[in-house]
Each structure stands twice: as structure tokens, then as C-alpha cells.
Design an enzyme around this catalytic site. Structure first.
Site, PDB file in Angstrom:
ATOM      1  N   ASP A 277       9.338   3.045  -0.428  1.00 21.71           N
ATOM      2  CA  ASP A 277       8.293   3.692   0.359  1.00 21.71           C
ATOM      3  C   ASP A 277       8.524   3.297   1.819  1.00 21.71           C
ATOM      4  O   ASP A 277       8.136   2.216   2.253  1.00 21.71           O
ATOM      5  CB  ASP A 277       6.913   3.251  -0.138  1.00 21.71           C
ATOM      6  CG  ASP A 277       5.789   3.891   0.678  1.00 21.71           C
ATOM      7  OD1 ASP A 277       6.101   4.614   1.653  1.00 21.71           O
ATOM      8  OD2 ASP A 277       4.616   3.656   0.346  1.00 21.71           O
TER       9      ASP A 277
ATOM     10  N   TYR B  47       0.856  -1.190   0.000  1.00 17.04           N
ATOM     11  CA  TYR B  47       0.000   0.000   0.000  1.00 17.04           C
ATOM     12  C   TYR B  47       0.886   1.232   0.000  1.00 17.04           C
ATOM     13  O   TYR B  47       1.877   1.285   0.735  1.00 17.04           O
ATOM     14  CB  TYR B  47      -0.897   0.006   1.239  1.00 17.04           C
ATOM     15  CG  TYR B  47      -1.750   1.251   1.402  1.00 17.04           C
ATOM     16  CD1 TYR B  47      -2.837   1.483   0.560  1.00 17.04           C
ATOM     17  CD2 TYR B  47      -1.471   2.188   2.399  1.00 17.04           C
ATOM     18  CE1 TYR B  47      -3.623   2.617   0.720  1.00 17.04           C
ATOM     19  CE2 TYR B  47      -2.257   3.318   2.557  1.00 17.04           C
ATOM     20  CZ  TYR B  47      -3.331   3.533   1.723  1.00 17.04           C
ATOM     21  OH  TYR B  47      -4.108   4.659   1.873  1.00 17.04           O
TER      22      TYR B  47
ATOM     23  N   LYS C  23       4.259   9.059   8.840  1.00 16.73           N
ATOM     24  CA  LYS C  23       4.074   8.408  10.135  1.00 16.73           C
ATOM     25  C   LYS C  23       5.091   8.885  11.193  1.00 16.73           C
ATOM     26  O   LYS C  23       4.913   9.980  11.708  1.00 16.73           O
ATOM     27  CB  LYS C  23       4.046   6.888   9.937  1.00 16.73           C
ATOM     28  CG  LYS C  23       2.838   6.531   9.045  1.00 16.73           C
ATOM     29  CD  LYS C  23       2.462   5.094   8.931  1.00 16.73           C
ATOM     30  CE  LYS C  23       1.129   5.020   8.175  1.00 16.73           C
ATOM     31  NZ  LYS C  23       1.120   4.202   6.981  1.00 16.73           N
TER      32      LYS C  23
HETATM   33  C1  LIG Z   1       0.455   4.718   5.625  1.00 19.85           C
HETATM   34  C2  LIG Z   1       1.207   4.497   4.390  1.00 19.85           C
HETATM   35  C3  LIG Z   1       1.139   5.385   3.306  1.00 19.85           C
HETATM   36  C4  LIG Z   1       0.184   6.541   3.274  1.00 19.85           C
HETATM   37  O1  LIG Z   1       0.441   7.489   4.248  1.00 19.85           O
HETATM   38  P1  LIG Z   1      -0.751   8.451   4.753  1.00 19.85           P
HETATM   39  O2  LIG Z   1      -0.070   9.404   5.672  1.00 19.85           O
HETATM   40  O3  LIG Z   1      -1.760   7.570   5.402  1.00 19.85           O
HETATM   41  O4  LIG Z   1      -1.279   9.127   3.530  1.00 19.85           O
HETATM   42  C5  LIG Z   1       1.984   5.177   2.240  1.00 19.85           C
HETATM   43  N1  LIG Z   1       2.838   4.142   2.227  1.00 19.85           N
HETATM   44  C6  LIG Z   1       2.919   3.266   3.231  1.00 19.85           C
HETATM   45  C7  LIG Z   1       3.918   2.147   3.151  1.00 19.85           C
HETATM   46  C8  LIG Z   1       2.104   3.396   4.340  1.00 19.85           C
HETATM   47  O5  LIG Z   1       2.168   2.492   5.333  1.00 19.85           O
END
Ligand SMILES: *Cc1c(COP(=O)(O)O)cnc(C)c1O
Length: 369
Positions: free
Chosen positions: A179, A84, A207
């Protein structure tokens, strides 16, 4: 979901937020703290020569994709089933059915024509990556990956998979995007790229770097980052990006996690929890496994730890749902899906883990009955 790595309402974070708020909530211009944050991020993540702040992980990955497309002049991207990367259109894409190479929208409202630019491959499988590059290599702008997956439960990478990805991206001139929105500053101070010793071209964060406030970031090699406006032709901007109050929370958090031994303690806590749960489930004859990577952990109602998307879908969802609700009744709140990773924070110690294991003992007894 992972941001609260030092626990809720840490006094240092609260103080930093209050101090920043007293000076104004937003200026629509870069602030000194934003520059301090950028300096710190590029110091802690050596693969990033330059970095830009956003307000969420979604914005960071969306902008990283646009930057990779602008830099390479190519349109196709590769992602992996089960990873994701936030909710932008190009990334809400799942594998096409049957022999279809190109992805299909995984949400209503995403144009199929756009999803067709996203190729979705199997995670942890090097060969499909090699084959896809052999066929489409000169059209692929980027590969985006969660270097440790936290969005289909926890799936740890095979080293060969990450190495192959690095090799083919270099060979075909595609941009490798790690990511690290979830893994960044969590699985190690330097993120998954430090843990697995692979250097991506662009990294994305979120995060932990906001410490519970809205902060994201993307950064990487100078020649790529210089394609961003105003230096280059790739547009990106945000009224609230690098917001002074949010950045204050992030900076205070990053200061706390740089204390020597911080990540080792998280690792120890996660190990104590996962090993304890495995022993407890074994005692009651429940088919269960678990693992952790630093302060991230995965719980699986399956005899063996899964390594692929297909294996993780074999977990007993019914058993997870019973476990989740019974633990909630015990006052313990795990991630509410069999397909999300869990996290420990610095606020969790032996007392909390022992209480969790005692509750799990009672819950497993009921589940075994
Ligand atoms: C949470 C998450 C996102 C998206 O971040 P948001 O701040 O919720 O938009 C993108 N990539 C990864 C791997 C994530 O865990």
C-alpha cells in the site's frame, strides 16, 4: 496528509486543471488523459504491468484485496497493527485481544464475521508472519502492508521484515500488496519498493498521484490484473474513476516531480527539519527523537526512534499535544496527532525550515519550564 508534494496552487497544476475543466468535467468513459496516466504509472513503477484508476486510496486498497481474493480463491488476509489502508470493512480491523488469532472491527458497523477474515500481526516482526503462514498458508489470499508506515507516526521497515514477507507470500502463493498510497512517488520516485528493492505483486496509490484531487490507482502483475472485469471475473468500476480534471492535476504533479534532483531536495529539507528539531530539543533537555524517509518524517516525544507499534504508543502524547498547539499558535501546522507522519513539499525551503526551528526553539523553552 501528503498529496501536496509540490505545494499548494502550483501554477502548472492549476493551469492543467483549468484546461481540462474547459473540455468537460466527466464523461463516464475512459479519456485519453487516463491512458496517458496509466502509461506513466506503469513506466515509473516497473512491478506494475497493468494499472486501474480509482477515485481514492480507499477504493484502491479495497479493490486490491478483492482482486487478491478472486485471484487466489482464498478469503483470509493479513494486515499489521498500526497500518492504515483506508476505510473499507475488511481493513478497519485491529488485533484480537489475548490469544485470538483473528481480528476485531476497529469501527462500529463492521461485521465481526467479516473482521475475522483479517489476521492482524505485529509490524516489523518476521517470526509471527512465518508462524501464521505455517498454520494458515493455504487460506491466505494476501498480505497488505505500508512499506514505510505513515499512519502510526512514521515507522521505518526492517529490511528483514519486508524480505520475509516477500518470501512467505511467494512460497504459499499469497499476493503481496504494497500500500503505497502515502509512500508512492514520495519516499522516492519509484516509491518504497524502489527504495527497499522489494517487488510486490500489487501496489496501491493515491495522495501524490492526484496532486490534491481525487485519484487513486491499483496495479500489478499482468496475470493477476487480468482477473479484473471485463477480462476476468473480479468486478470493479467507478463512474468518476480516472476523472479528466483530477487526472490532469495528477499528471501535472507527476511531471514536476520527475525533474532530476526533486526527491533529493525533499530528502534534504526533511533532514534539515528533523535534525534541527532534535538539536533544539536536546538543548532544552526535552526527551525527543525524529527521523525521515525521503520527504516523510516522524517526530517522537521519546528518547529513541520507535520501531514497533508498542514502542510508538510509549511516546508522550501530552508533550506532543502541547507542542502541536504551541506551534499552531506560532503559525506552524504539523499533523494534528502523535500518530501521524509529517511531510515536506517542494515549496518548503531553507527559509521555512529556519522559521520552523526558531518557533520550535521558543516552544521547547516553554515546554521545558
Ligand atoms: C491515506 C491512506 C489510504 C486511504 O486513502 P484515501 O484517499 O484517504 O481513501 C490508504 N492507505 C494509506 C497507506 C494511506 O495513507
Amino acid at each position: 496528509m501528503g498529496p501536496m508534494i509540490v505545494g499548494h496552487s502550483h501554477p502548472d497544476v492549476l493551469q492543467a486543471v483549468c484546461d481540462a475543466a474547459a473540455n468537460g468535467l466527466s464523461f463516464g468513459a475512459p479519456t485519453a488523459r487516463e491512458v496517458e496516466m496509466a502509461d506513466l504509472l506503469t513506466e515509473l513503477i516497473p512491478s506494475m504491468d497493468m494499472v486501474r484508476l480509482t477515485s481514492s486510496g480507499t477504493e484502491a486498497t479495497m479493490s486490491a484485496i478483492r482482486l487478491a481474493r478472486g485471484y487466489t480463491g482464498r478469503s483470509k488476509i493479513i494486515k499489521f497493527e498500526g497500518c492504515y489502508h483506508g476505510h473499507s470493512d475488511s481493513l478497519l480491523v485491529k488485533a484480537g485481544s489475548g490469544a485470538l488469532t483473528f481480528g476485531q472491527p476497529s469501527s462500529a458497523g463492521v461485521p465481526p464475521e467479516l473482521a475475522a477474515y483479517t489476521i492482524v500481526l505485529e509490524y516489523n516482526a518476521p517470526q509471527p508472519l512465518v508462524d501464521t503462514f505455517a498454520q494458515w498458508g493455504d487460506q491466505i489470499a494476501a498480505v497488505i502492508v505500508e512499506p514505510v508506515v505513515g499512519n502510526m507516526n512514521l515507522i521505518a521497515p526492517r529490511t528483514e521484515f519486508l524480505q520475509t514477507m516477500r518470501e512467505v507470500c511467494t512460497r504459499y502463493g499469497a499476493v503481496l500488496i504494497f500500500d503505497e498510497v502515502m509512500t508512492g512517488f514520495r519516499v522516492a520516485l519509484g516509491g518504497a519498493q524502489a527504495l527497499y528493492e522489494i517487488t510486490p505483486d500489487i501496489s496501491t496509490f493515491g495522495k501524490v498521484i492526484g496532486g490534491g484531487m481525487p485519484v487513486g490507482a491499483f496495479g500489478g502483475r499482468r496475470d493477476i490484473m487480468e482477473q479484473l472485469a471485463p477480462l476476468g471475473p473480479v468486478y470493479q468500476a467507478g463512474t468518476l474513476s480516472g476523472n479528466p480534471v483530477a487526472v490532469a492535476a495528477g499528471l501535472a504533479t507527476l511531471k514536476l516531480i520527475q525533474v532530476p534532483g526533486f526527491h533529493q531536495r525533499l530528502d534534504d529539507t526533511a533532514r534539515q527539519l528533523t535534525e534541527g528539531l532534535v538539536a533544539m530539543a536536546g538543548k532544552h533537555g526535552i526527551s525527543f527523537s525524529a527521523q525521515h524517509v525521503g520527504g516523510m518524517f516522524g517526530l517522537y516525544f521519546r528518547a529513541q526512534v520507535p520501531q514497533t507499534y508498542d514502542e510508538v504508543t510509549e511516546c508522550d502524547k501530552e508533550a506532543f499535544n502541547r507542542f502541536f498547539h504551541a506551534m499552531l499558535d506560532e503559525g506552524i501546522y504539523f499533523a494534528p496527532s502523535a500518530f501521524e507522519a509529517g511531510f515536506v513539499s517542494a515549496a518548503h525551503g531553507t527559509t521555512e525550515i529556519e522559521a520552523t526551528l526558531a518557533a520550535a526553539d521558543r516552544v521547547f523553552v516553554k515546554m521545558a519550564a
